[in-house]
Design a protein around this motif. Sequence first.
Motif, PDB file in Angstrom:
ATOM      1  N   ARG A 186       0.853  -1.195   0.000  1.00 45.79           N
ATOM      2  CA  ARG A 186       0.000   0.000   0.000  1.00 45.79           C
ATOM      3  C   ARG A 186       0.887   1.242   0.000  1.00 45.79           C
ATOM      4  O   ARG A 186       2.076   1.164   0.304  1.00 45.79           O
ATOM      5  CB  ARG A 186      -0.946   0.001   1.194  1.00 45.79           C
ATOM      6  CG  ARG A 186      -0.284  -0.064   2.563  1.00 45.79           C
ATOM      7  CD  ARG A 186      -1.341  -0.147   3.667  1.00 45.79           C
ATOM      8  NE  ARG A 186      -0.766  -0.419   4.979  1.00 45.79           N
ATOM      9  CZ  ARG A 186      -0.328   0.507   5.828  1.00 45.79           C
ATOM     10  NH1 ARG A 186      -0.383   1.795   5.486  1.00 45.79           N
ATOM     11  NH2 ARG A 186       0.161   0.167   7.005  1.00 45.79           N
ATOM     12  N   PRO A 187       0.330   2.400  -0.347  1.00 45.15           N
ATOM     13  CA  PRO A 187       1.158   3.593  -0.553  1.00 45.15           C
ATOM     14  C   PRO A 187       1.911   4.059   0.692  1.00 45.15           C
ATOM     15  O   PRO A 187       1.525   3.777   1.825  1.00 45.15           O
ATOM     16  CB  PRO A 187       0.141   4.645  -1.002  1.00 45.15           C
ATOM     17  CG  PRO A 187      -0.993   3.860  -1.589  1.00 45.15           C
ATOM     18  CD  PRO A 187      -1.073   2.628  -0.750  1.00 45.15           C
ATOM     19  N   ILE A 188       2.976   4.826   0.429  1.00 50.37           N
ATOM     20  CA  ILE A 188       3.786   5.418   1.490  1.00 50.37           C
ATOM     21  C   ILE A 188       2.966   6.368   2.351  1.00 50.37           C
ATOM     22  O   ILE A 188       2.995   6.303   3.586  1.00 50.37           O
ATOM     23  CB  ILE A 188       4.964   6.218   0.877  1.00 50.37           C
ATOM     24  CG1 ILE A 188       6.026   5.278   0.310  1.00 50.37           C
ATOM     25  CG2 ILE A 188       5.589   7.135   1.924  1.00 50.37           C
ATOM     26  CD1 ILE A 188       7.166   6.016  -0.395  1.00 50.37           C
ATOM     27  N   SER A 189       2.242   7.285   1.703  1.00 50.11           N
ATOM     28  CA  SER A 189       1.734   8.470   2.379  1.00 50.11           C
ATOM     29  C   SER A 189       0.228   8.444   2.580  1.00 50.11           C
ATOM     30  O   SER A 189      -0.511   7.988   1.699  1.00 50.11           O
ATOM     31  CB  SER A 189       2.097   9.717   1.561  1.00 50.11           C
ATOM     32  OG  SER A 189       1.569  10.882   2.154  1.00 50.11           O
ATOM     33  N   PRO A 190      -0.247   8.985   3.710  1.00 52.27           N
ATOM     34  CA  PRO A 190      -1.696   9.176   3.874  1.00 52.27           C
ATOM     35  C   PRO A 190      -2.275  10.101   2.807  1.00 52.27           C
ATOM     36  O   PRO A 190      -3.474  10.055   2.529  1.00 52.27           O
ATOM     37  CB  PRO A 190      -1.816   9.821   5.270  1.00 52.27           C
ATOM     38  CG  PRO A 190      -0.553   9.478   5.982  1.00 52.27           C
ATOM     39  CD  PRO A 190       0.508   9.410   4.918  1.00 52.27           C
ATOM     40  N   ASP A 191      -1.422  10.954   2.216  1.00 51.71           N
ATOM     41  CA  ASP A 191      -1.886  11.877   1.183  1.00 51.71           C
ATOM     42  C   ASP A 191      -1.586  11.392  -0.232  1.00 51.71           C
ATOM     43  O   ASP A 191      -1.678  12.176  -1.184  1.00 51.71           O
ATOM     44  CB  ASP A 191      -1.305  13.272   1.407  1.00 51.71           C
ATOM     45  CG  ASP A 191      -2.123  14.070   2.412  1.00 51.71           C
ATOM     46  OD1 ASP A 191      -3.325  14.262   2.150  1.00 51.71           O
ATOM     47  OD2 ASP A 191      -1.586  14.462   3.453  1.00 51.71           O
ATOM     48  N   ASP A 192      -1.226  10.117  -0.383  1.00 49.90           N
ATOM     49  CA  ASP A 192      -1.202   9.511  -1.714  1.00 49.90           C
ATOM     50  C   ASP A 192      -2.642   9.238  -2.117  1.00 49.90           C
ATOM     51  O   ASP A 192      -3.324   8.398  -1.519  1.00 49.90           O
ATOM     52  CB  ASP A 192      -0.421   8.189  -1.709  1.00 49.90           C
ATOM     53  CG  ASP A 192       1.074   8.384  -1.799  1.00 49.90           C
ATOM     54  OD1 ASP A 192       1.512   9.275  -2.552  1.00 49.90           O
ATOM     55  OD2 ASP A 192       1.808   7.644  -1.126  1.00 49.90           O
ATOM     56  N   GLU A 193      -3.118   9.977  -3.094  1.00 54.37           N
ATOM     57  CA  GLU A 193      -4.492   9.796  -3.567  1.00 54.37           C
ATOM     58  C   GLU A 193      -4.480   8.789  -4.709  1.00 54.37           C
ATOM     59  O   GLU A 193      -3.815   8.988  -5.718  1.00 54.37           O
ATOM     60  CB  GLU A 193      -5.066  11.129  -4.034  1.00 54.37           C
ATOM     61  CG  GLU A 193      -5.103  12.192  -2.936  1.00 54.37           C
ATOM     62  CD  GLU A 193      -5.580  13.524  -3.466  1.00 54.37           C
ATOM     63  OE1 GLU A 193      -6.792  13.647  -3.762  1.00 54.37           O
ATOM     64  OE2 GLU A 193      -4.747  14.442  -3.594  1.00 54.37           O
ATOM     65  N   VAL A 194      -5.214   7.689  -4.531  1.00 53.47           N
ATOM     66  CA  VAL A 194      -5.222   6.593  -5.491  1.00 53.47           C
ATOM     67  C   VAL A 194      -6.637   6.407  -6.031  1.00 53.47           C
ATOM     68  O   VAL A 194      -7.595   6.271  -5.268  1.00 53.47           O
ATOM     69  CB  VAL A 194      -4.727   5.289  -4.833  1.00 53.47           C
ATOM     70  CG1 VAL A 194      -4.952   4.097  -5.759  1.00 53.47           C
ATOM     71  CG2 VAL A 194      -3.244   5.409  -4.474  1.00 53.47           C
ATOM     72  N   LEU A 195      -6.752   6.420  -7.346  1.00 49.19           N
ATOM     73  CA  LEU A 195      -8.013   6.115  -8.010  1.00 49.19           C
ATOM     74  C   LEU A 195      -7.847   4.850  -8.836  1.00 49.19           C
ATOM     75  O   LEU A 195      -6.828   4.670  -9.508  1.00 49.19           O
ATOM     76  CB  LEU A 195      -8.436   7.259  -8.938  1.00 49.19           C
ATOM     77  CG  LEU A 195      -8.754   8.624  -8.316  1.00 49.19           C
ATOM     78  CD1 LEU A 195      -9.121   9.616  -9.414  1.00 49.19           C
ATOM     79  CD2 LEU A 195      -9.873   8.505  -7.306  1.00 49.19           C
ATOM     80  N   VAL A 196      -8.834   3.982  -8.786  1.00 49.76           N
ATOM     81  CA  VAL A 196      -8.883   2.807  -9.655  1.00 49.76           C
ATOM     82  C   VAL A 196     -10.160   2.944 -10.469  1.00 49.76           C
ATOM     83  O   VAL A 196     -11.264   2.955  -9.914  1.00 49.76           O
ATOM     84  CB  VAL A 196      -8.877   1.489  -8.844  1.00 49.76           C
ATOM     85  CG1 VAL A 196      -8.889   0.286  -9.787  1.00 49.76           C
ATOM     86  CG2 VAL A 196      -7.656   1.438  -7.922  1.00 49.76           C
TER      87      VAL A 196
END
Length: 550
Positions: free
Chosen positions: A364-374
């Motif tokens: 899962r991403p590094i940052s809480p503010d990595d915004e991921v869209l699928v």
Amino acid sequence: MDTAAETPLAPLRQTWPPALVARYRAAGYWRGETFPGFLRARAEHFGDDIAVVAGELRLSYAGLWQAAGRVGAGLLARGLRPGDRVVVQLGNIAEFVSVVCGLFRAGLIPVYALPAHRITEVRHFVQQAQACAYIGASQQDGFDYRTLARELQAAVPALQHVLIVGDAAEFTAVASLDGDAASLPADPDPQSVAFLQLSGGSTGLSKLIPRTHDDYIYSFRASNDICGIDRSSVYLVALPAAHNFPMSSPGFFGALYAGARVVLSPGPGPDAAFPLIAREGVTCVGLVPPLALLWAQAAASTAHDLSSLQVLQVGGAKLVPEAARRVIDGLGCQLQQVFGMAEGLVNYTRLHDSPALVVETQGRPISPDDEVLVVDDHGHPVADGGIGHLLTRGPYTIRAYHNDPAANARSFTEDGYYRTGDMVQRLAGGYLVVQGRAGDHINRAGEKISAEEIEDHLLAHAGVFDAAVVSMPDAYLGERSCAFVIARGTPPTAAALKAWVRGRGLAAFKVPDQVVFVDAFGTTAVGKISRRELRAQLRARYIEQTGEPR
């Protein structure tokens, strides 16, 4: 005629909207740190500690700072100016680290090339970056980079400076660089571009990725926390150091930031790496899946003590569950899956994750503010558990490539999301399972190959009427490249076509692994088919005919 010398330098920039800049600073992601700043601080605090080990050379943090100063001041003394771009093509040698750090100290911009790249690629990097200097080794693995440098200067007259590590012949020896440290500039703006990385090159030759001091330092500082890197760590650089993975995930930059020790391996195989693990007490290393499987196999019979190895990271290509189990069984240390890209987003399995998550997901991403869209093919969000296209934005994901409006229009949405080109499944908790590429990349053991680029070279052969290069599943490489060729006149041999591609000045990993001759490609009733559909049909037909596993 090359006109780069007459053309103003395209500005280097990477810009986030002001609201996001404020948000990332308030969250503590961007701390206003710079590469020269953190390197100076480590030299002051850990001066006598060993920073870099390369062969018998052991360079302290103070020694690295001084060596970088000599390189940086020496380059400025030769006429380079802060802001100039410099292509660096060096292997895993101590000079790679001291040269890059020297460029940072001088305010110069490294442009990273891999040792495997040849004249076609390096010329593109020089021209696209408008570089005025090239720094290479004299020789590595039997290849003479001075010959490449001569071809480069002939092709790009604007390339004014060539510097060589080792026997420099008619060029300038890196070892001879010297200058007044007082000439070195003040630390740069943390929001300025620190260097240019290479994209995987999904549509031909690589695009250039501008990374800033703030965003990149955050990525490896946060990676250190996730990967357990601290001052007691010993990080082995087994993959080529210019790759993003061994540079920042957490990579040698993360290790240097932590005050840890970086050990450079001259090659990624067990024969080169295992003695270093035993001698230096290596605790962490990053590998691509084929190498991880090779290491796991070799560990069963090695005489070298590998007990210091705590974390084996695997990334660059998907590690399938069965291979993950073999790696864990063979090496007996913690496996950490890594899925990321030079453009930004990096995902990790965590060291405390359950065995199922470590084996079956890519983290899962590094940052809480990595915004991921699928999203689906129409851009609509896919529910967790569904498969879709991965889009992302965040505090260390770029918003634009360097000087490439067409690529930017394809690769970024209007609201700043990067279209990664990956198909993923997102599970509960944000964990991703990589399903493959949406585009035409071939991911061969972590090296990204553009099908379009290789097709272009094949079509230049007089005996080729048409060609389609596709990926094929491969148990060892992850994917291998297969060129389907329609001959013109007397068909050339497969060996001749491979030699043709190799002779075009391309990296060896781009030469097709397999060549299959066919009479025709399937087309629609109106005689048209997209290249992507064509490649998919050829792959499916070949697998069906041969019975190869999908």
